[in-house]
Design a protein around this motif. Structure first.
Motif, PDB file in Angstrom:
ATOM      1  N   ALA A   1       0.838  -1.197   0.000  1.00 19.55           N
ATOM      2  CA  ALA A   1       0.000   0.000   0.000  1.00 19.55           C
ATOM      3  C   ALA A   1       0.871   1.244   0.000  1.00 19.55           C
ATOM      4  O   ALA A   1       1.992   1.235   0.518  1.00 19.55           O
ATOM      5  CB  ALA A   1      -0.919   0.014   1.224  1.00 19.55           C
ATOM      6  N   ALA A   2       0.350   2.293  -0.611  1.00 21.71           N
ATOM      7  CA  ALA A   2       0.949   3.626  -0.572  1.00 21.71           C
ATOM      8  C   ALA A   2      -0.113   4.585  -0.058  1.00 21.71           C
ATOM      9  O   ALA A   2      -1.272   4.510  -0.480  1.00 21.71           O
ATOM     10  CB  ALA A   2       1.433   4.048  -1.958  1.00 21.71           C
ATOM     11  N   VAL A   3       0.269   5.468   0.865  1.00 21.36           N
ATOM     12  CA  VAL A   3      -0.703   6.345   1.522  1.00 21.36           C
ATOM     13  C   VAL A   3      -0.170   7.768   1.593  1.00 21.36           C
ATOM     14  O   VAL A   3       0.980   7.995   1.978  1.00 21.36           O
ATOM     15  CB  VAL A   3      -1.013   5.854   2.956  1.00 21.36           C
ATOM     16  CG1 VAL A   3      -2.044   6.772   3.623  1.00 21.36           C
ATOM     17  CG2 VAL A   3      -1.517   4.416   2.956  1.00 21.36           C
ATOM     18  N   ILE A   4      -1.022   8.718   1.231  1.00 21.66           N
ATOM     19  CA  ILE A   4      -0.758  10.139   1.460  1.00 21.66           C
ATOM     20  C   ILE A   4      -1.717  10.589   2.559  1.00 21.66           C
ATOM     21  O   ILE A   4      -2.932  10.632   2.348  1.00 21.66           O
ATOM     22  CB  ILE A   4      -0.974  10.989   0.192  1.00 21.66           C
ATOM     23  CG1 ILE A   4      -0.102  10.491  -0.962  1.00 21.66           C
ATOM     24  CG2 ILE A   4      -0.684  12.467   0.487  1.00 21.66           C
ATOM     25  CD1 ILE A   4      -0.368  11.193  -2.290  1.00 21.66           C
ATOM     26  N   LEU A   5      -1.182  10.876   3.740  1.00 17.41           N
ATOM     27  CA  LEU A   5      -2.022  11.304   4.854  1.00 17.41           C
ATOM     28  C   LEU A   5      -2.348  12.796   4.760  1.00 17.41           C
ATOM     29  O   LEU A   5      -1.639  13.564   4.100  1.00 17.41           O
ATOM     30  CB  LEU A   5      -1.324  11.002   6.180  1.00 17.41           C
ATOM     31  CG  LEU A   5      -1.197   9.526   6.568  1.00 17.41           C
ATOM     32  CD1 LEU A   5      -0.447   9.400   7.885  1.00 17.41           C
ATOM     33  CD2 LEU A   5      -2.558   8.850   6.659  1.00 17.41           C
ATOM     34  N   ASP A   6      -3.415  13.173   5.436  1.00 13.30           N
ATOM     35  CA  ASP A   6      -3.835  14.569   5.505  1.00 13.30           C
ATOM     36  C   ASP A   6      -3.328  15.167   6.817  1.00 13.30           C
ATOM     37  O   ASP A   6      -3.794  14.783   7.890  1.00 13.30           O
ATOM     38  CB  ASP A   6      -5.366  14.637   5.453  1.00 13.30           C
ATOM     39  CG  ASP A   6      -5.888  16.065   5.460  1.00 13.30           C
ATOM     40  OD1 ASP A   6      -5.067  16.999   5.564  1.00 13.30           O
ATOM     41  OD2 ASP A   6      -7.120  16.226   5.363  1.00 13.30           O
TER      42      ASP A   6
ATOM     43  N   ASP B   1       7.815   1.638   9.587  1.00 15.58           N
ATOM     44  CA  ASP B   1       6.417   1.437   9.958  1.00 15.58           C
ATOM     45  C   ASP B   1       6.149   1.795  11.417  1.00 15.58           C
ATOM     46  O   ASP B   1       4.999   1.933  11.826  1.00 15.58           O
ATOM     47  CB  ASP B   1       5.958   0.007   9.659  1.00 15.58           C
ATOM     48  CG  ASP B   1       6.912  -1.054  10.171  1.00 15.58           C
ATOM     49  OD1 ASP B   1       7.881  -0.713  10.877  1.00 15.58           O
ATOM     50  OD2 ASP B   1       6.701  -2.237   9.854  1.00 15.58           O
ATOM     51  N   SER B   2       7.206   1.950  12.204  1.00 13.88           N
ATOM     52  CA  SER B   2       7.060   2.401  13.591  1.00 13.88           C
ATOM     53  C   SER B   2       7.406   3.879  13.762  1.00 13.88           C
ATOM     54  O   SER B   2       7.126   4.460  14.813  1.00 13.88           O
ATOM     55  CB  SER B   2       7.963   1.583  14.522  1.00 13.88           C
ATOM     56  OG  SER B   2       7.581   0.233  14.554  1.00 13.88           O
ATOM     57  N   LEU B   3       8.021   4.486  12.740  1.00 15.87           N
ATOM     58  CA  LEU B   3       8.565   5.836  12.870  1.00 15.87           C
ATOM     59  C   LEU B   3       7.827   6.889  12.062  1.00 15.87           C
ATOM     60  O   LEU B   3       7.862   8.071  12.403  1.00 15.87           O
ATOM     61  CB  LEU B   3      10.044   5.840  12.444  1.00 15.87           C
ATOM     62  CG  LEU B   3      10.982   4.940  13.252  1.00 15.87           C
ATOM     63  CD1 LEU B   3      12.346   4.865  12.574  1.00 15.87           C
ATOM     64  CD2 LEU B   3      11.117   5.462  14.674  1.00 15.87           C
ATOM     65  N   VAL B   4       7.189   6.486  10.982  1.00 12.45           N
ATOM     66  CA  VAL B   4       6.543   7.429  10.064  1.00 12.45           C
ATOM     67  C   VAL B   4       5.063   7.055   9.936  1.00 12.45           C
ATOM     68  O   VAL B   4       4.735   5.936   9.544  1.00 12.45           O
ATOM     69  CB  VAL B   4       7.203   7.396   8.676  1.00 12.45           C
ATOM     70  CG1 VAL B   4       6.472   8.314   7.695  1.00 12.45           C
ATOM     71  CG2 VAL B   4       8.670   7.796   8.773  1.00 12.45           C
ATOM     72  N   ALA B   5       4.193   8.004  10.269  1.00 15.03           N
ATOM     73  CA  ALA B   5       2.760   7.707  10.289  1.00 15.03           C
ATOM     74  C   ALA B   5       2.242   7.213   8.934  1.00 15.03           C
ATOM     75  O   ALA B   5       1.427   6.287   8.872  1.00 15.03           O
ATOM     76  CB  ALA B   5       1.983   8.947  10.732  1.00 15.03           C
ATOM     77  N   ALA B   6       2.722   7.801   7.846  1.00 18.32           N
ATOM     78  CA  ALA B   6       2.235   7.398   6.521  1.00 18.32           C
ATOM     79  C   ALA B   6       2.655   5.964   6.185  1.00 18.32           C
ATOM     80  O   ALA B   6       1.906   5.220   5.537  1.00 18.32           O
ATOM     81  CB  ALA B   6       2.750   8.365   5.458  1.00 18.32           C
TER      82      ALA B   6
END
Length: 198
Positions: free
Chosen positions: A33-38, A129-134
């Motif tokens: 998955a790739a995610v761009i968070l708001d 995956d533990s350090l960056v929310a996205a």
């Protein structure tokens, strides 16, 4: 937050987080998955999906899809895993996830130490995956999607216990593999499966 992420935020560079699930199991696709968070709509409780309970992952899965600016879930198939090897299949799944984003994105933060092929600039982050929310969000989407698919495949291929172990090489799975032999979704290139093929 990592230095790399803070630098992107300070420079107002749009970025996505990328992760995958399913490298270790003996069967099923590998899902990425790739995610761009708001930034204006934060999601509480994001971390490495493996550290979350199934109930928490399920809740976050829906919240991420609702609140993210953009996301894409992609995969590499069992056939591609066997043909390319799991590392290359993981990279392919992540490339497809990045390519599937609709919003403009200039940079991809990738969990791990190897980046997939993509026209975007990339930064790899160990334990991202533990350090960056996205990246955490991407790890949740990938894992929940794959786990749900394994539950569905359990109904198509009864006797292996896919709904419980999700394809990992547990004792239950290995016993079933010995008794029933490999099914269509087993990865022929993986040693325990290859051994059952004679």
């Amino acid at each position: 937050m990592t230095v790399a992420e803070q630098t992107l935020i300070d420079a107002a560079i749009p970025y996505c987080g990328v992760d995958e699930a399913g490298a270790g199991p003996l069967c099923g696709d590998v899902v990425a998955a790739a995610v761009i968070l708001d930034p204006a709509n934060p999601i509480e409780g994001l971390t490495d999906s493996k550290k979350l309970t199934e109930k928490k992952r399920e809740r976050l899965f829906d919240e991420i899809r609702e609140k993210a600016l953009d996301y894409c879930i992609a995969r590499a198939t069992v056939e591609e895993i066997d043909r390319l090897n799991i590392l290359n299949a993981r990279m392919l799944a992540m490339s497809r996830a990045i390519d599937g984003l609709q919003l403009p994105c200039q940079h991809a933060l990738i969990d791990g130490n190897k980046a997939p092929e993509t026209p975007l600039d990339t930064t790899t982050i160990i334990k991202g995956d533990s350090l960056v929310a996205a990246i955490s969000a991407a790890s949740v989407l990938a894992k929940v999607q794959r786990d749900r698919e394994m539950v569905e495949l359990d109904a198509l291929y009864p006797g292996y216990g896919f709904a419980k172990h999700k394809g990992y090489g547990t004792k239950v799975h290995m016993d079933a593999l010995r008794e029933l032999g490999p099914c269509d979704i087993h990865r022929r290139s993986y040693a325990p499966v290859k051994a059952r093929l004679g």
